[in-house]
Structures are given as structure tokens and as C-alpha cells.
Design an enzyme around this catalytic site. Structure first.
Site, PDB file in Angstrom:
ATOM      1  N   ASP A  53       0.846  -1.198   0.000  1.00  0.00           N
ATOM      2  CA  ASP A  53       0.000   0.000   0.000  1.00  0.00           C
ATOM      3  C   ASP A  53       0.884   1.252   0.000  1.00  0.00           C
ATOM      4  O   ASP A  53       0.385   2.381  -0.068  1.00  0.00           O
ATOM      5  CB  ASP A  53      -1.029  -0.003   1.144  1.00  0.00           C
ATOM      6  CG  ASP A  53      -0.400  -0.036   2.533  1.00  0.00           C
ATOM      7  OD1 ASP A  53       0.844  -0.110   2.636  1.00  0.00           O
ATOM      8  OD2 ASP A  53      -1.162   0.012   3.529  1.00  0.00           O
ATOM      9  N   SER A  54       2.209   1.046   0.009  1.00  0.00           N
ATOM     10  CA  SER A  54       3.138   2.164  -0.235  1.00  0.00           C
ATOM     11  C   SER A  54       2.878   2.766  -1.606  1.00  0.00           C
ATOM     12  O   SER A  54       3.352   3.863  -1.903  1.00  0.00           O
ATOM     13  CB  SER A  54       4.595   1.675  -0.144  1.00  0.00           C
ATOM     14  OG  SER A  54       4.788   0.512  -0.928  1.00  0.00           O
ATOM     15  N   ASP A  92      -0.885  -6.264  -0.375  1.00  0.00           N
ATOM     16  CA  ASP A  92      -1.199  -5.609   0.898  1.00  0.00           C
ATOM     17  C   ASP A  92      -2.695  -5.374   1.012  1.00  0.00           C
ATOM     18  O   ASP A  92      -3.343  -5.000   0.027  1.00  0.00           O
ATOM     19  CB  ASP A  92      -0.527  -4.219   0.898  1.00  0.00           C
ATOM     20  CG  ASP A  92       0.327  -3.992   2.119  1.00  0.00           C
ATOM     21  OD1 ASP A  92       0.229  -4.773   3.073  1.00  0.00           O
ATOM     22  OD2 ASP A  92       1.108  -3.019   2.095  1.00  0.00           O
ATOM     23  N   GLU A 123      -1.812  -5.491   8.566  1.00  0.00           N
ATOM     24  CA  GLU A 123      -1.117  -4.875   9.693  1.00  0.00           C
ATOM     25  C   GLU A 123      -1.875  -5.224  10.978  1.00  0.00           C
ATOM     26  O   GLU A 123      -3.093  -5.083  11.023  1.00  0.00           O
ATOM     27  CB  GLU A 123      -1.049  -3.356   9.519  1.00  0.00           C
ATOM     28  CG  GLU A 123      -0.146  -2.948   8.378  1.00  0.00           C
ATOM     29  CD  GLU A 123       0.050  -1.442   8.258  1.00  0.00           C
ATOM     30  OE1 GLU A 123      -0.287  -0.697   9.205  1.00  0.00           O
ATOM     31  OE2 GLU A 123       0.545  -1.018   7.207  1.00  0.00           O
ATOM     32  N   GLU A 190       8.602  -4.171  10.847  1.00  0.00           N
ATOM     33  CA  GLU A 190       8.998  -2.845  10.363  1.00  0.00           C
ATOM     34  C   GLU A 190       9.383  -1.937  11.519  1.00  0.00           C
ATOM     35  O   GLU A 190       8.688  -1.870  12.549  1.00  0.00           O
ATOM     36  CB  GLU A 190       7.852  -2.181   9.566  1.00  0.00           C
ATOM     37  CG  GLU A 190       8.252  -0.773   9.076  1.00  0.00           C
ATOM     38  CD  GLU A 190       7.360  -0.188   8.004  1.00  0.00           C
ATOM     39  OE1 GLU A 190       6.386  -0.823   7.592  1.00  0.00           O
ATOM     40  OE2 GLU A 190       7.668   0.949   7.569  1.00  0.00           O
TER      41      GLU A 190
HETATM   42  O1  KIV Z   1       3.453  -1.049   1.696  1.00  0.00           O
HETATM   43  C1  KIV Z   1       4.625  -1.422   1.689  1.00  0.00           C
HETATM   44  O2  KIV Z   1       5.359  -1.274   0.710  1.00  0.00           O
HETATM   45  C2  KIV Z   1       5.141  -2.037   2.889  1.00  0.00           C
HETATM   46  C3  KIV Z   1       6.626  -2.121   2.967  1.00  0.00           C
HETATM   47  C4  KIV Z   1       7.188  -0.828   3.390  1.00  0.00           C
HETATM   48  C5  KIV Z   1       7.047  -3.237   3.780  1.00  0.00           C
HETATM   49  O3  KIV Z   1       4.416  -2.410   3.751  1.00  0.00           O
END
Ligand code: KIV
Length: 287
Positions: A53-54, A92, A123, A190
Site C-alpha cells: 500500500d506504499s 497488501d 497490519e 517494520e
Molecule cells: O506497503 C509497503 O510497501 C510495505 C513495505 C514498506 C514493507 O508495507
């Protein structure tokens, strides 16, 4: 494709990842959001791709991940899935796609698998144990993301290292153990001190993938654009850039722009001529 990958073109499955952990073989994970980047990661030999979700930040230009929708992750998972053959694809679960109700969590995780993901990441710790248990039971492998949880940015008061005190470290360790017991096949650690990550890695049997959590995890993950050095203004301590994409792209784009402006591009090499024999024959036919 390199010889190394040709020989080892076996699909990376969840059992394979568990075996790597058992054998002490480090696991590599890279984020990707489109077919081109995913195929580059696959070809280079990454074990896992995370459609993170980044994407809210690096693709959509948001300041955090909270605005990302399940439709966004489904779209990018489909793009990634079209670009790879070997690497494991994890998607994610974005904010509010699993927290509001158990049913929504199950449905949305299923939609990610239908889009091409082979596992999902959520998460949370103890509060997510029932969901993780059920997802695992119905065939959806789950990675549990503990420590610094970007979807909880407002309760953490920013992107701050978690687990620095004994009490906080114990809470993260407990969450990690509960997630393993609930059926998570792996953990993402993380932003925690390396000692805490080491203790968690020793305390569980499943792979631990670290970001900003030191070298003792079973594997590591970084955002693809951070590995490539795309953004010179984003250089947190935990990132190591392996290329200077900013410089490479800037130079290439500037050269292209200059050549178009000056008339150098496209030149003879990039252009085609009329077939003069055919043109003459056509003219003759007309006259
Ligand atoms: O969303 C993402 O890319 C992540 C990474 C930073 C591990 O959760």
C-alpha cells in the site's frame, strides 16, 4: 534472463518460503506495482514481490497510505501478475479493507487472490488473530505486519521506531507469537530495534521479513524506488540505494527533450522512406 534464474525457475510458493526459513536461506522481497518493474524483480531473482500500500505514496503521490483503496491494490496486483512467472506475489490489504468487519476482511482478501496475489499482508497483532486464523483455514496465506504499522500513523504520532522500551518490545514479541499461532505464514517486522527483531526471529518458526529492523531477520524488503535511488530527497537510515535512477532518468529525459527541440531526433535511423518503386508503379497505373 540470467543462467542462474533459468536453472532455478521454480515457482516460489508458501511451502518453499517456509523451507527457505528452515534452511536459513535469506528471503528477498521487493515492492512492485506494475508489470515492467515486477518482471525486472522476477528476472533479478527476488523471492517475493509485495504489491504494497506504499503505492499510495510512490505511485499516487499521497503523504501516507491511508487513502489507498482495495480497488487500487486489486488493479496493481493484476498489473504485477501479468509481468511475472516465478516470484511469489503478495498483496497488501489497505486501510479499512479488513478492520471494519471480519466478513469484509475475508471478501477483500479473496478479491486480491482472484487478482493474482498468492498471499496477503495485514497490519496488526492480537486484534487480527481471528481473521488470520480464518483466512489461513480457507486457503489464503497471510503475512502479519507488526512493529511500525503505517496504517496506525495517527496513534503512533508519525513514522517512529517501535519497541524501544522493554514493555513495548514485549508487546510486539507477543503479537508476533500470537500471529504465528493464529496461522500467519510469515511476519513483516517494520521499524523495530535489531535486538527485538532478532528475539522475534529466534522465537518463531515462520520467516520474518524486515524493513528498518536490522540484519537478523529471515529476509529483507525494500520499496523498489528506494533500491533504485529514484528520490534523492528520501533517504531514511534504513534505506540503501543500489543505483541512481534519479540521475539516469534525468539525463535521458533531458537529452531526449534537447534532441527533439534541436531537430536531432528523430533522425534518418528512426525514420522510413517511401517505397519509390511502388510509388512510380502507382503513378504509372494512374496515368
Ligand atoms: O506497503 C509497503 O510497501 C510495505 C513495505 C514498506 C514493507 O508495507
Amino acid at each position: 534472463m540470467s543462467q542462474h534464474i533459468k536453472q532455478a525457475a521454480e515457482k516460489i510458493t508458501v511451502p518453499k518460503l517456509l523451507k527457505m526459513r528452515q534452511n536459513g536461506e535469506k528471503i528477498t522481497m521487493i515492492t512492485a506495482y506494475d508489470a515492467t518493474m515486477a518482471s525486472l524483480a522476477d528476472e533479478a531473482g527476488a523471492d517475493m514481490i509485495l504489491v504494497g500500500d506504499s503505492l499510495g505514496m510512490v505511485i499516487q503521490g499521497r503523504k501516507d497510505t491511508l487513502g489507498v483503496s482495495i480497488e487500487d491494490v486489486i488493479y496493481h496486483t493484476k498489473c504485477v501478475a501479468r509481468g511475472v512467472t516465478r516470484v511469489h506475489i503478495m498483496a497488501d490489504m489497505p486501510f479499512l479493507s479488513y478492520q471494519a468487519s471480519y466478513e469484509e476482511g475475508v471478501k477483500n482478501a479473496g478479491l486480491l487472490l482472484k487478482a493474482g496475489a498468492e498471499s496477503v499482508k495485514i497490519e496488526g497483532g492480537e486484534e487480527m488473530a481471528d481473521l488470520v486464523w480464518y483466512l489461513n483455514k480457507i486457503g489464503i496465506p497471510v503475512m502479519a505486519h507488526v512493529g511500525l504499522k503505517p496504517q496506525s500513523i495517527h496513534t503512533m504520532g508519525g513514522y517512529k521506531v517501535q519497541g524501544k522500551t522493554k514493555k513495548d518490545a514485549e508487546i510486539i514479541l507477543d503479537d508476533a507469537k500470537i500471529m504465528e499461532e493464529a496461522g500467519a505464514f510469515s511476519l513483516l517486522l517494520e521499524g523495530i530495534p535489531l535486538e527485538v527483531a532478532e528475539q522475534i526471529t529466534r522465537s518463531v518458526q515462520i520467516p520474518t521479513i524486515g524493513i528498518g529492523s536490522g540484519p537478523h531477520c529471515s529476509g529483507q524488503v525494500l520499496v523498489c524506488y528506494d533500491i533504485l535511488g529514484a528520490n534523492p530527497d528520501f533517504k531514511p537510515r534504513f534505506v540503501k540505494g543500489y543505483a541512481d535512477l534519479h540521475e539516469v532518468v534525468n539525463r535521458a529525459f533531458s537529452e531526449y527533450i534537447a534532441e527533439v527541440k534541436s531537430g536531432v531526433f528523430p533522425g534518418e535511423e528512426q525514420s522510413v522512406h517511401r517505397d519509390l518503386v511502388a510509388v512510380k508503379a502507382e503513378e504509372k497505373k494512374k496515368s
